[in-house]
Design a protein around this motif. Structure first.
Motif, short mmCIF file in Angstrom:
data_model
loop_
_atom_site.label_atom_id
_atom_site.label_comp_id
_atom_site.label_asym_id
_atom_site.label_seq_id
_atom_site.Cartn_x
_atom_site.Cartn_y
_atom_site.Cartn_z
N ARG A 109 -145.43 -79.61 5.98
CA ARG A 109 -144.87 -78.73 6.89
C ARG A 109 -145.07 -77.70 6.08
O ARG A 109 -145.67 -77.60 5.26
N SER A 110 -145.05 -76.00 7.15
CA SER A 110 -144.92 -75.31 6.31
C SER A 110 -143.98 -74.73 4.82
O SER A 110 -142.95 -74.82 4.99
N ALA A 111 -144.74 -74.08 4.01
CA ALA A 111 -144.14 -74.10 2.55
C ALA A 111 -142.35 -72.98 3.28
O ALA A 111 -141.92 -73.15 2.45
N THR A 112 -142.45 -72.33 4.86
CA THR A 112 -141.78 -70.90 4.85
C THR A 112 -140.83 -71.82 5.30
O THR A 112 -139.87 -70.99 5.49
N GLU A 113 -140.98 -73.35 6.35
CA GLU A 113 -139.70 -73.05 6.61
C GLU A 113 -139.00 -74.81 5.88
O GLU A 113 -137.77 -75.29 6.48
N VAL A 114 -139.09 -75.29 4.48
CA VAL A 114 -138.79 -75.74 4.11
C VAL A 114 -137.50 -75.36 3.06
O VAL A 114 -137.44 -74.24 2.40
N ASP A 115 -136.41 -75.95 2.86
CA ASP A 115 -135.66 -75.39 1.83
C ASP A 115 -136.19 -74.80 0.92
O ASP A 115 -136.65 -76.26 -0.20
N ALA A 116 -135.46 -74.10 0.52
CA ALA A 116 -135.67 -73.05 -0.50
C ALA A 116 -135.27 -74.41 -1.94
O ALA A 116 -136.37 -74.43 -2.97
N ASP A 117 -134.03 -75.48 -1.85
CA ASP A 117 -134.06 -76.31 -3.03
C ASP A 117 -135.26 -77.34 -3.83
O ASP A 117 -135.84 -77.57 -4.46
N GLU A 118 -135.64 -78.01 -2.12
CA GLU A 118 -136.71 -78.90 -1.97
C GLU A 118 -137.80 -77.95 -2.38
O GLU A 118 -138.55 -78.95 -2.92
N ARG A 119 -138.08 -77.14 -2.08
CA ARG A 119 -139.67 -76.52 -1.92
C ARG A 119 -139.51 -76.10 -3.45
O ARG A 119 -140.40 -76.58 -4.60
N GLU A 120 -138.92 -75.58 -4.08
CA GLU A 120 -138.49 -75.48 -5.13
C GLU A 120 -139.47 -76.78 -6.24
O GLU A 120 -139.52 -77.19 -7.49
N ARG A 121 -138.02 -77.91 -5.95
CA ARG A 121 -137.72 -79.64 -6.91
C ARG A 121 -139.71 -79.84 -6.93
O ARG A 121 -140.96 -79.94 -7.07
N ALA A 122 -140.71 -79.38 -4.85
CA ALA A 122 -142.12 -79.80 -4.91
C ALA A 122 -142.71 -79.42 -6.06
O ALA A 122 -143.51 -79.58 -6.00
N PHE A 123 -142.69 -77.98 -5.77
CA PHE A 123 -143.47 -77.21 -6.54
C PHE A 123 -143.90 -77.48 -8.25
O PHE A 123 -144.88 -77.35 -8.38
N GLU A 124 -142.67 -77.81 -8.51
CA GLU A 124 -142.08 -77.88 -9.71
C GLU A 124 -142.86 -79.09 -10.23
O GLU A 124 -143.51 -79.38 -11.75
N ALA A 125 -143.16 -80.24 -9.28
CA ALA A 125 -143.99 -81.52 -9.28
C ALA A 125 -145.30 -81.45 -9.15
O ALA A 125 -145.96 -81.67 -10.39
N ALA A 126 -145.98 -80.50 -8.94
CA ALA A 126 -146.96 -80.05 -8.61
C ALA A 126 -147.60 -79.48 -9.09
O ALA A 126 -148.78 -79.80 -10.46
N TRP A 127 -146.91 -78.12 -9.88
CA TRP A 127 -147.01 -77.57 -11.55
C TRP A 127 -147.20 -78.78 -12.37
O TRP A 127 -148.23 -78.37 -13.45
N ASN A 128 -146.68 -79.49 -12.46
CA ASN A 128 -146.36 -80.58 -13.83
C ASN A 128 -147.09 -81.70 -13.53
O ASN A 128 -147.51 -82.29 -14.53
N ARG A 129 -148.07 -81.68 -12.57
CA ARG A 129 -148.66 -83.09 -12.16
C ARG A 129 -150.34 -82.54 -11.37
O ARG A 129 -152.00 -83.30 -11.82
N LEU A 130 -150.45 -81.64 -10.86
CA LEU A 130 -151.75 -81.71 -10.07
C LEU A 130 -152.86 -80.93 -10.35
O LEU A 130 -153.85 -80.47 -9.54
N GLY A 131 -152.84 -80.37 -11.43
CA GLY A 131 -153.59 -79.18 -11.91
C GLY A 131 -153.84 -78.33 -10.34
O GLY A 131 -152.49 -77.80 -9.59
N PHE A 132 -155.29 -77.81 -10.19
CA PHE A 132 -155.56 -76.64 -9.48
C PHE A 132 -155.43 -76.96 -7.88
O PHE A 132 -154.93 -76.58 -7.01
N GLY A 133 -154.82 -78.65 -7.66
CA GLY A 133 -154.46 -79.17 -6.42
C GLY A 133 -152.71 -78.68 -5.74
O GLY A 133 -152.31 -79.17 -5.18
N PHE A 134 -152.71 -77.86 -7.48
CA PHE A 134 -151.33 -77.24 -6.50
C PHE A 134 -150.82 -76.40 -5.33
O PHE A 134 -150.51 -76.34 -4.53
N SER A 135 -152.22 -76.15 -5.38
CA SER A 135 -152.16 -74.93 -3.75
C SER A 135 -152.47 -75.69 -2.59
O SER A 135 -152.11 -75.46 -1.64
#
Length: 535
Positions: A251-277
């Protein structure tokens, strides 16, 4: 003159040693020429404090041997330079690679000899080899940029380049230290040196995005779990866009619910390194999606820095997240909360000159015992063009690439028969897990050279049309992304006077591999292959 060897590989880093193993297994006599007195490439030279890989250790390793996978034990999620160098040396010993590596051999020139249908390779010390094929495995980040500050030769303190860090211990305890540059090297060394130095000044030209490494020891349980499913993990990496083994949310980052997107970003921030992108499919493709991701990263950076003025200077501005390769850090931003650390913004107060005792900016003069250059590399082409490569008709590669590097598949160049590149411009290289991309290219090259040998074809050259088509394809894929919106080393902006063209292939590891496979299935179309009888 007579041919000495089937293949000469230049460079004994991870790619060059893997090529030696693969070509040897296919029955091609192979020699590796290495300028240093040790193997290891970038991991031999970059010994600075805090140096570590920004790809997880399990993935930044060879996949060609299941036995090697099972026997090697990584100690950390993101391996440090010493551990990676130990791994490289273990591989060289385990597979008896050293006997075919010539150390202390800096190549001066390689010239195509049409009459021999081979390359003449000359070292600086006068030694010479004749090889049927020449493979460049010199790395993308192996030629440091020259430094050109006025008065730098007047400085009486110690000068160290991060990419040529001394092998003997460097005592920084109680010293006044300057670090010039805040790319990956500067970001990694800053927290470590801050704990040693009496005072540390970090000179920043461009604030870059950085995400946490989330490094941790590898537990016995994690080690067993990865090794039990290593084949599946490798296939995920090969079939992912980045070679990191995960697929973005479709999905596009623009079409995801803000709370869901925040949780996904938070999980990626804490685990994926430069794969966050790659949290969502369009972060590197769509400006609105990127702006959402950029806002999150800037917010996370800001939370770590106490001083408002320093915080503002550390926040990236004016370019999309990920269009410069993000750094992966271990406490970089929090380091600026220390009393002995300061940030010097050289856009605001540029360096005017070096003095005998330190550095003078437009605002002040500072004294230092040690100055560390972490100012980056001449990326993609720097190490290739240091060698005088002379193709058909006496034309050099520097002349052929005067307007920017052109190749077919990032592997071969028209006018330079039997010359091949690993990780060269026009391949995924630094947009990917480099070791995954390198092994894909090497496997493909092994098959190509074996096919040519088995069919008595001794001359292999990319056609002019195939090269033009590939360059157009690379540019077309780049225009689909946001990379062209940022002056970065991806487009040659790191070097004054360098042609401003997009150099890596942005179509992804999986897409690139499929194109290689299709080329082979069609009998290596795009290459003109002939035997002595035909000529």
């Amino acid at each position: 003159m007579s041919v000495d060897v089937d293949v000469i590989v230049i460079g004994a880093g991870l790619a060059g040693l893997r090529a030696l193993y693969g070509f040897r297994c296919e029955g091609h006599s192979t020699i590796v020429l290495e300028a240093s007195d040790e193997i290891g490439g970038v991991w031999n030279f970059n010994r600075y404090p805090g140096a570590r890989c920004d790809v997880e250790s399990f993935d930044y390793s060879y996949r060609f041997s299941e036995e090697l996978e099972q026997e090697w034990r990584w100690s950390e999620r993101y391996a440090t330079q010493p551990e990676i160098l130990r791994y490289i040396n273990h591989v060289a010993d385990r597979f008896d690679l050293r006997r075919d590596v010539k150390l202390n051999t800096r190549v001066r020139q390689a010239q195509w000899e049409e009459a021999l249908c081979a390359w003449r390779i000359d070292a600086e010390d006068g030694r010479r080899w004749i090889a049927r094929r020449l493979v460049m495995a010199v790395g993308q980040l192996s030629t440091p940029k020259d430094t050109v500050y006025p008065g730098q030769d007047d400085y009486q303190g110690r000068v160290i380049y991060s990419a040529r860090w001394p092998r003997e211990p460097v005592d920084l305890d109680g010293k006044r230290v300057a670090i010039i540059g805040t790319g990956s090297s500067g970001v990694q060394m800053t927290p470590v040196i801050a704990e040693q130095a009496a005072h540390l000044a970090v000179f920043q030209r461009t604030a870059n995005y950085s995400v946490p490494a989330a490094n941790a020891p590898v537990s016995d349980e994690e080690d067993r779990a990865v090794k039990a499913a290593y084949r599946e993990r490798r296939e995920k990496a090969r079939n992912s866009p980045s070679g990191l083994g995960f697929i973005p949310d479709p999905r596009s980052a623009t079409e995801v619910d803000a709370d869901e997107r925040e949780r996904a970003f938070e999980a990626a921030w804490n685990r994926l390194g430069f794969g966050f992108s790659l949290t969502y499919k369009d972060i590197l493709l769509d400006e609105d999606a990127n702006a959402i991701a950029s806002e999150f990263v800037c917010r996370k950076i800001a939370e770590q820095v106490e001083d408002p003025r320093t915080r503002d200077k550390l926040l990236p501005k004016g370019f999309p997240f990920g269009t410069r390769r993000p750094s992966v850090d271990s406490g970089y931003f929090k380091t600026f909360n220390r009393d002995n650390v300061r940030l010097v913004d050289i856009r605001e107060t540029p360096i005017e000159r070096f003095t005998e005792t330190g550095i003078e900016t437009t605002a002040e003069s500072m004294d230092f015992d040690v100055v560390i250059y972490a100012t980056g590399f001449d990326v993609f082409t720097g190490s290739i063009l240091k060698i005088d490569l002379v193709g058909t008709g006496g034309r050099t590669l520097s002349e052929a690439w005067a307007g920017g590097p052109a190749s077919h598949l990032g592997i071969a160049v028209h006018g330079f028969p039997n010359l091949f590149f690993i990780g060269g411009p026009g391949s995924p290289s630094l947009l990917s897990n480099v070791i995954v991309s390198s092994e894909e290219q090497i496997d493909w090259l092994e098959a190509l050279l074996t096919y040519a040998r088995d069919h008595d074809l001794d001359r292999i050259e990319a056609t002019k049309q195939a090269q033009a088509d590939w360059v157009a394809h690379v540019n077309e894929r780049a225009r689909e992304t946001l990379y062209l919106k940022t002056p970065s080393y991806y487009v040659g902006a790191e070097m004054p006077g360098k042609p401003q063209v997009f150099m890596p292939y942005s179509g992804g590891v999986r897409g690139y591999r499929r194109l290689l496979e299709k080329t082979a299935e069609r009998g290596y179309d795009g290459f003109e292959m002939t035997g002595a009888g035909e000529r």
